[in-house]
Write an enzyme that holds these catalytic residues in place. Structure first.
Site, PDB file in Angstrom:
ATOM      1  CG  HIS A   1      -1.929  -1.134   1.182  1.00  0.00           C
ATOM      2  ND1 HIS A   1      -2.690  -1.499   0.092  1.00  0.00           N
ATOM      3  CD2 HIS A   1      -2.233  -2.044   2.160  1.00  0.00           C
ATOM      4  CE1 HIS A   1      -3.409  -2.562   0.380  1.00  0.00           C
ATOM      5  NE2 HIS A   1      -3.154  -2.925   1.620  1.00  0.00           N
TER       6      HIS A   1
ATOM      7  CG  ASP B   1      -5.589  -5.823  -0.075  1.00  0.00           C
ATOM      8  OD1 ASP B   1      -5.633  -6.733   0.777  1.00  0.00           O
ATOM      9  OD2 ASP B   1      -5.500  -4.631   0.247  1.00  0.00           O
TER      10      ASP B   1
END
Length: 459
Positions: free
Chosen positions: A274, A325
């Site tokens: 991220h 994810d």
């Protein structure tokens, strides 16, 4: 789903390390590696129109695929956020049984392969029974992920997650997190058992380690994970949300990326997931390490994480890859498109990551292929002798690809098309997708449907 020694894939056009080439024959060995790449040759073996190196999906939480569509209502809080979404996730996972985990993982791995990914990094933190008691086999749920990979043929980099605390203040794990937790000694044993189980897969499977985040491990826990990884992949969530940055800064004295770069030798086997909340100095500092930034643009959009500073990161020489994810949507081309469009929206520009040499699509695709292979510790990343044959073919008869040449092929696929253009996929030479469909798709889908029906009755 074995690899046939001497199998050949012939491509009318292929993207090789030196650029686009025509009439290319790729010969695959029994070990799944490319034996030879011949240009300007006669057609032989299986013929495809457009052949590309297939990237790896560097970040997945497989079980969350079954939550897709369940978290789009406003919660009890005045403003919905990542943190309210996380409470839904915690309640959901309490219902999961080992057989559910395997069926869900197989389904999402199948979707990844059909989207064009050849491999996945499974950031696996669901370890124990509801209530937190370990299974008799400490690596039970890791073995379920491995079993799914054996069924689907995806290349697996398995990343058991070390998760100690509920926050930087070392508070105990909450009810929703208790299935994740281990002390350092038990985690090391779990990791050892998972590594042994992984040997049941072909030789391209890789074991790594994942300290969950600076919120979830202490200094010693992180250091232990670094030592356990050695030269193998080490993945960690980092600087995803503003409250996370504030919590780490209050407890550790620095912002997350700032602290990590000051206290650890971040190297090219690291993948930081991220990093949507970085300062300019952190962005440039992370780029200089040679580590991979693991970007998940669809999930980051879904959870309101923020926008990764891709323009300045790439400008500083940073490496990146993409992952799915939360698996709310498995769409390789859309991950790349969303990454670029986020930069355009923030900076009010176009073609933000394009260079004088290459188009936007080419920069994005090359980066995802190289960064994914690096982050997964996988000897792939190019159509080149000695690399694993991680390959994908695009349908050259698709309307948006007709008449396209060179990098325009990638631009049209990523910005005008979608993953329905993917017709064939090989993972380390295993031909897992044919005609756009996984070779075991019918059985995998049927098992997933039955699992979801049972889960709905338990939620």
């Amino acid at each position: 789903m074995s690899t046939v020694s001497g199998a050949t894939v012939f491509a009318e056009r292929a993207l090789l390390p030196g650029g686009w080439a025509e009439n290319v024959a790729v010969t695959i060995g029994a070990d799944g590696r490319i034996l030879a790449v011949d240009r300007d040759t006669a057609a032989t073996g299986q013929t495809v129109g457009i052949l590309l190196p297939a990237p790896g999906n560097l970040h997945s939480h497989a079980f969350q695929r079954a939550m897709a569509g369940m978290s789009e209502r406003r919660g009890s809080e005045p403003r919905d956020s990542f943190w309210t979404w996380r409470q839904i996730m915690f309640r959901f996972l309490d219902a999961l049984r080992p057989e559910d985990v395997e069926a869900i993982a197989a389904f999402v791995q199948m979707e990844m392969l059909e989207a064009g990914y050849a491999a996945v990094g499974e950031f696996h933190y669901l370890h124990h029974q509801p209530g937190g008691a370990p299974y008799n086999n400490l690596a039970e749920l890791s073995e379920r992920i491995i079993g799914a990979a054996a069924d689907t043929g995806i290349g697996l980099t398995h990343l058991p997650v070390h998760y100690q605390y509920g926050g930087c203040d070392r508070r105990p794990l909450a009810q929703g997190q208790i299935r994740f937790g281990n002390d350092t000694e038990r985690f090391q044993k779990l990791h050892e058992l998972a590594g042994q189980a992984l040997k049941a897969l072909p030789e391209d499977a890789v074991i790594g380690v994942a300290p969950h985040s600076l919120r979830a491990v202490d200094h010693d826990g992180l250091q232990s994970a670094v030592a356990l990884a050695g030269a193998n992949p080490l993945h960690m969530h980092l600087a995803e949300q503003i409250p996370e940055v504030e919590e780490v800064q209050a407890a550790w004295g620095q912002r997350p990326v700032e602290w990590l770069l000051a206290h650890h030798e971040v190297r090219d086997n690291w993948c930081l997931i991220h990093c949507t909340q970085m300062s300019p100095a952190e962005t440039e500092g992370l780029a200089r390490t040679g580590a991979v930034a693991g970007l998940c643009p669809i999930t980051e959009s879904s959870l309101g994480d923020g926008i990764f500073d891709g323009v300045n990161y790439l400008g500083a020489g940073g490496r990146f890859g993409v992952g799915s994810d939360s698996n709310i949507r498995i769409a390789l081309s859309e991950e790349l498109r969303t990454l670029e469009y986020s930069q355009r929206l923030r900076d009010t520009c176009r073609a933000s990551v394009a260079t004088k040499e290459h188009s936007t699509g080419r920069v994005l695709f090359d980066g995802a292929v190289a960064g994914g292979a690096q982050a997964l510790g996988r000897k792939s990343g190019a159509i080149e002798e000695g690399r694993y044959a991680d390959l994908l073919a695009l349908d050259c008869t698709a309307i948006d690809l007709e008449g396209r040449e060179g990098d325009e092929i990638l631009d049209a696929w990523i910005f005008a098309g979608d993953d329905r253009m993917v017709t064939e996929v090989w993972s380390a030479g295993r031909h897992v997708v044919s005609g756009g469909n996984h070779v075991k798709g019918e059985a995998i889908r049927a098992k997933y449907r039955a699992t979801m029906a049972s889960l709905r009755n338990r939620l």
